[in-house]
Structure formats: structure tokens, C-alpha cells
Design an enzyme around this catalytic site. Sequence first.
Site, PDB file in Angstrom:
ATOM      1  N   ARG A  92      22.528 -32.700 -66.166  1.00  0.00           N
ATOM      2  CA  ARG A  92      22.810 -33.960 -67.327  1.00  0.00           C
ATOM      3  C   ARG A  92      22.236 -34.723 -67.125  1.00  0.00           C
ATOM      4  NH1 ARG A  92      25.909 -32.538 -62.200  1.00  0.00           N
ATOM      5  NH2 ARG A  92      28.198 -30.923 -63.336  1.00  0.00           N
ATOM      6  N   SER A 105      27.054 -46.203 -81.366  1.00  0.00           N
ATOM      7  CA  SER A 105      27.562 -45.846 -82.486  1.00  0.00           C
ATOM      8  C   SER A 105      29.267 -45.791 -82.033  1.00  0.00           C
ATOM      9  CB  SER A 105      27.461 -44.914 -84.021  1.00  0.00           C
ATOM     10  OG  SER A 105      27.710 -43.643 -82.901  1.00  0.00           O
ATOM     11  N   ASP A 152      34.351 -33.374 -58.823  1.00  0.00           N
ATOM     12  CA  ASP A 152      33.559 -33.055 -57.293  1.00  0.00           C
ATOM     13  C   ASP A 152      34.394 -32.749 -56.397  1.00  0.00           C
ATOM     14  OD1 ASP A 152      30.426 -33.329 -59.196  1.00  0.00           O
ATOM     15  OD2 ASP A 152      31.680 -34.861 -59.246  1.00  0.00           O
ATOM     16  N   ARG A 155      36.520 -30.274 -56.615  1.00  0.00           N
ATOM     17  CA  ARG A 155      35.912 -29.140 -56.285  1.00  0.00           C
ATOM     18  C   ARG A 155      35.565 -28.722 -54.976  1.00  0.00           C
ATOM     19  NH1 ARG A 155      31.916 -29.178 -61.042  1.00  0.00           N
ATOM     20  NH2 ARG A 155      32.831 -27.865 -62.698  1.00  0.00           N
ATOM     21  N   HIS A 179      27.631 -38.396 -60.554  1.00  0.00           N
ATOM     22  CA  HIS A 179      27.813 -37.194 -60.754  1.00  0.00           C
ATOM     23  C   HIS A 179      27.577 -36.000 -60.841  1.00  0.00           C
ATOM     24  CE1 HIS A 179      30.338 -34.188 -62.879  1.00  0.00           C
ATOM     25  NE2 HIS A 179      30.302 -34.301 -63.834  1.00  0.00           N
TER      26      HIS A 179
HETATM   27  N1  LIG Z   1      32.605 -36.114 -66.383  1.00  0.00           N
HETATM   28  C1  LIG Z   1      32.459 -34.700 -65.918  1.00  0.00           C
HETATM   29  O1  LIG Z   1      33.404 -34.200 -64.917  1.00  0.00           O
HETATM   30  C2  LIG Z   1      32.576 -33.897 -66.818  1.00  0.00           C
HETATM   31  C3  LIG Z   1      32.837 -32.627 -66.671  1.00  0.00           C
HETATM   32  C4  LIG Z   1      32.383 -31.470 -67.565  1.00  0.00           C
HETATM   33  C5  LIG Z   1      31.691 -31.635 -69.041  1.00  0.00           C
HETATM   34  N2  LIG Z   1      31.882 -32.847 -69.492  1.00  0.00           N
HETATM   35  C6  LIG Z   1      30.635 -33.467 -70.527  1.00  0.00           C
HETATM   36  O2  LIG Z   1      31.639 -33.611 -71.007  1.00  0.00           O
HETATM   37  C7  LIG Z   1      31.167 -34.311 -72.292  1.00  0.00           C
HETATM   38  C8  LIG Z   1      31.934 -32.659 -73.284  1.00  0.00           C
HETATM   39  O3  LIG Z   1      31.754 -31.522 -72.977  1.00  0.00           O
HETATM   40  P1  LIG Z   1      32.469 -30.112 -74.102  1.00  0.00           P
HETATM   41  O4  LIG Z   1      31.763 -29.229 -72.917  1.00  0.00           O
HETATM   42  O5  LIG Z   1      33.422 -30.939 -74.330  1.00  0.00           O
HETATM   43  O6  LIG Z   1      30.836 -30.366 -75.332  1.00  0.00           O
HETATM   44  P2  LIG Z   1      31.684 -30.108 -76.481  1.00  0.00           P
HETATM   45  O7  LIG Z   1      30.347 -29.574 -77.305  1.00  0.00           O
HETATM   46  O8  LIG Z   1      32.298 -28.250 -76.072  1.00  0.00           O
HETATM   47  O9  LIG Z   1      32.242 -30.990 -77.326  1.00  0.00           O
HETATM   48  C9  LIG Z   1      31.816 -32.000 -77.832  1.00  0.00           C
HETATM   49  C10 LIG Z   1      32.571 -32.557 -79.024  1.00  0.00           C
HETATM   50  O10 LIG Z   1      32.025 -33.916 -79.810  1.00  0.00           O
HETATM   51  C11 LIG Z   1      31.824 -34.362 -80.710  1.00  0.00           C
HETATM   52  N3  LIG Z   1      31.304 -35.601 -81.590  1.00  0.00           N
HETATM   53  C12 LIG Z   1      29.677 -34.874 -81.248  1.00  0.00           C
HETATM   54  N4  LIG Z   1      29.128 -36.182 -81.573  1.00  0.00           N
HETATM   55  C13 LIG Z   1      30.635 -36.782 -81.603  1.00  0.00           C
HETATM   56  C14 LIG Z   1      30.490 -37.924 -82.233  1.00  0.00           C
HETATM   57  N5  LIG Z   1      29.865 -39.165 -83.427  1.00  0.00           N
HETATM   58  N6  LIG Z   1      31.625 -38.555 -82.565  1.00  0.00           N
HETATM   59  C15 LIG Z   1      32.703 -37.901 -82.356  1.00  0.00           C
HETATM   60  N7  LIG Z   1      32.712 -36.589 -81.772  1.00  0.00           N
HETATM   61  C16 LIG Z   1      31.502 -36.173 -81.641  1.00  0.00           C
HETATM   62  C17 LIG Z   1      31.554 -32.894 -81.262  1.00  0.00           C
HETATM   63  O11 LIG Z   1      32.266 -32.374 -82.770  1.00  0.00           O
HETATM   64  C18 LIG Z   1      32.148 -31.830 -79.981  1.00  0.00           C
HETATM   65  O12 LIG Z   1      33.660 -31.305 -80.518  1.00  0.00           O
HETATM   66  C19 LIG Z   1      29.528 -33.052 -71.615  1.00  0.00           C
HETATM   67  O13 LIG Z   1      28.302 -34.446 -72.244  1.00  0.00           O
HETATM   68  C20 LIG Z   1      29.693 -32.606 -70.637  1.00  0.00           C
HETATM   69  O14 LIG Z   1      27.901 -33.147 -70.166  1.00  0.00           O
HETATM   70  C21 LIG Z   1      31.524 -33.923 -68.352  1.00  0.00           C
END
Ligand SMILES: NC(=O)c1ccc[n+]([C@@H]2O[C@H](COP(=O)([O-])OP(=O)(O)OC[C@H]3O[C@@H](n4cnc5c(N)ncnc54)[C@H](O)[C@@H]3O)[C@@H](O)[C@H]2O)c1
Length: 318
Positions: A92, A105, A152, A155, A179
Amino acid sequence: MKVSAGNKVVLIGAGDVGVAYAYALVNQGICDHLAIIDIDERKTEGNVMDLNHGVVWAPSRTKVTRGTYADCEDAALVVLCAGAAQKPGETRLQLVDKNMKIFKSIVDDVMANGFDGIFLVATNPVDILTYATWKFSGLPAHRVIGSGTVLDTARFRYMLGEYFEVSPMSVHAYIVGEHGDSELPVLSSANIAGVGLRRRLEKNPELHDELEAIFVRTRDAAYEIIDAKGSTSYGIGMGLARITRAIFQNQEVALPVSALLRGEYGHEDIYIGTPAIVNRKGIRRVVELELDDYEAEQFNKSVATLREIQDPFWKDGE
Ligand SMILES: NC(=O)c1ccc[n+]([C@@H]2O[C@H](COP(=O)([O-])OP(=O)(O)OC[C@H]3O[C@@H](n4cnc5c(N)ncnc54)[C@H](O)[C@@H]3O)[C@@H](O)[C@H]2O)c1
């Protein structure tokens, strides 16, 4: 400072995580209006249509729309799931450069549109990006929340429940810290259906290795799921929905989120996973668990891991 009334949510970033969250929100009838923003406008249009076609079967009506940043003006909650996700084998923390730029942004655009509500951040590395959201937005820290170790912890409770053959709802145990790879379980205060894990360990020392294995599987679950299906989404989607419900229903419930430390655990000026009391104004207070010496040492290491990545971004007064 006031917090926007009502319960309109603006979701920014509707990939796997964002859509799972949106689906949980609509299914549980948590908000009246969900506006979705994503740079992929066509996919967003499709998701909005698809979600609206389920509303008739939901417990209450949610208006789902394709949003613009102007929607942030009267939003109560902006949820950030935008940005790059982990690729197989990627940690991560390795996502930080890409996602920090995207966040600058996005948060600037949200604030430029008069947002006066609460931020909830899920994008990784979530602790560092929650801190960045706090800094970029200028909002008070109690109104900037990260999903922290909510997933976490879920889980861990699930796996302990499977092991002890009880519902995860009867398992009380937290994962705290980053995390990510430096997180830790708090076994000293954990209990299964009211019986402390410490007491169980005294009676059955062999349990120690089993618990260690459960924790390792908890910590590394994301790698396993990403290898298998490309992303993790349902668990975090439901975790984000849980936090949203706690906010809108003013629940004063303790949830493991990423919160700003102000002296708790002997640290300050860092967002990290810890239980905190969540209500309609955001985080009412951080709950400082009583860690034993080993846990405190692991927690300090987790703070140091985050600082090593985070501090260079803020050294030049950015
Ligand atoms: N916090 C947690 O426990 C947890 C768990 C799983 C995933 N995540 C994180 O969540 C994030 C998203 O994961 P995902 O699997 O949905 O990824 P993904 O690639 O499926 O989705 C990301 C989305 O963000 C959009 N995007 C990118 N730049 C953008 C912008 N400037 N403005 C608007 N939209 C924008 C993309 O078009 C895409 O639809 C990742 O960083 C992932 O690591 C966090």
C-alpha cells in the site's frame, strides 16, 4: 464550526471499492442522495443507472446521480475512493506518490466548491492520504476520517469467530496501527464472547501459534484476494457503509478508523488506525487502548513506518 446538515454523500472514485460502497449504501438505505464522481464518466453513467434500478427493492429511497464537484457544496460527507490500487505484490505504501498528487487536486476541487462536511478516506495508503486530506482541506481533524483498520479488524474478528465457532459479532478484538504491513492485533484486551483471550492463552499456551497464524492471515488477506480476483472491495465497501451509518445516525460508536493522534499512545501529528468514537460531527475522541509493552513497541514501529514515508512530503511546508 458547523457541519453540513442532511445526509447527502458525494463519492469520488467509483472503481471496485467505490461501487461496492455505493451498493452497500443503497442496499442499507443510509443516505437520501448519493452523487458519484469519477474521471471515467461513461462507466459512472452506467453505475448510476444500474444502482437506481435496485432502489425500488431497498429499505428506503436513495437518489443516485452522476455528480460534479458542485455537488460538494451541500454534501454532508465526501468519500474518497479515487486513485491507483495495489497491483499484485505491490504494498500500500508504494502507492503514495501517485495518489498524493491525485488527492491534492481532488481535495482542492471539493473545498473550492464550498464543502463544509466530513471527509471519509479509503484510498491507500489510507493513513497517509487521510493526513494529506486534513492538511489540504484545512478542516478540523475531527471532520477528516480514514477507514484505517476497519477492514483489518473485520477480517480478524471473522477469522477468530471461525476458529472459536462463534459469530464475529461476539468477537471483540482490534487491529490497530498502519492499515498495512506494520499493523498489529491488540490481544491484551481481546475477548471472545466475554472471555479474555489472555485467559484462554493461560489455560492453553498452544493457542499462541494459532493466534499468530490468524493474525498473519488477517494482515496478508489483501495480497491473497488481489492475487485471486484483482482487488478487494466488498469488505471495505461494507466497512465504509458502517462508518457512514455511525455518522448519520450520530451513533457514538467505537470504530477502528484512522484518526489524528494528539498525544494518545505517546504520539501526535499522525493519522493511524485506532478505535475512536464516531458521531454526527465526525470523530468525538480517540480511544486510547491500554497496550502491553510488546504491543506498544509494535505500535511505535508502525508510527515510525508511516512517518518515514509521510514526513518527506511535508518537510518543505507543502
Ligand atoms: N482502505 C481500505 O481498507 C482499502 C481496501 C481496498 C482498497 N483500498 C484502496 O482504494 C483505492 C481504490 O481501489 P479500487 O480497487 O476501487 O481501484 P480502481 O482502480 O478499481 O478504482 C479507482 C477509481 O478511481 C478513479 N479515479 C482515478 N483518478 C481519479 C480522479 N482524479 N478523480 C476521480 N476519479 C478518479 C478511476 O477512474 C477508478 O474508477 C485504492 O487506493 C485501493 O488501494 C482501500
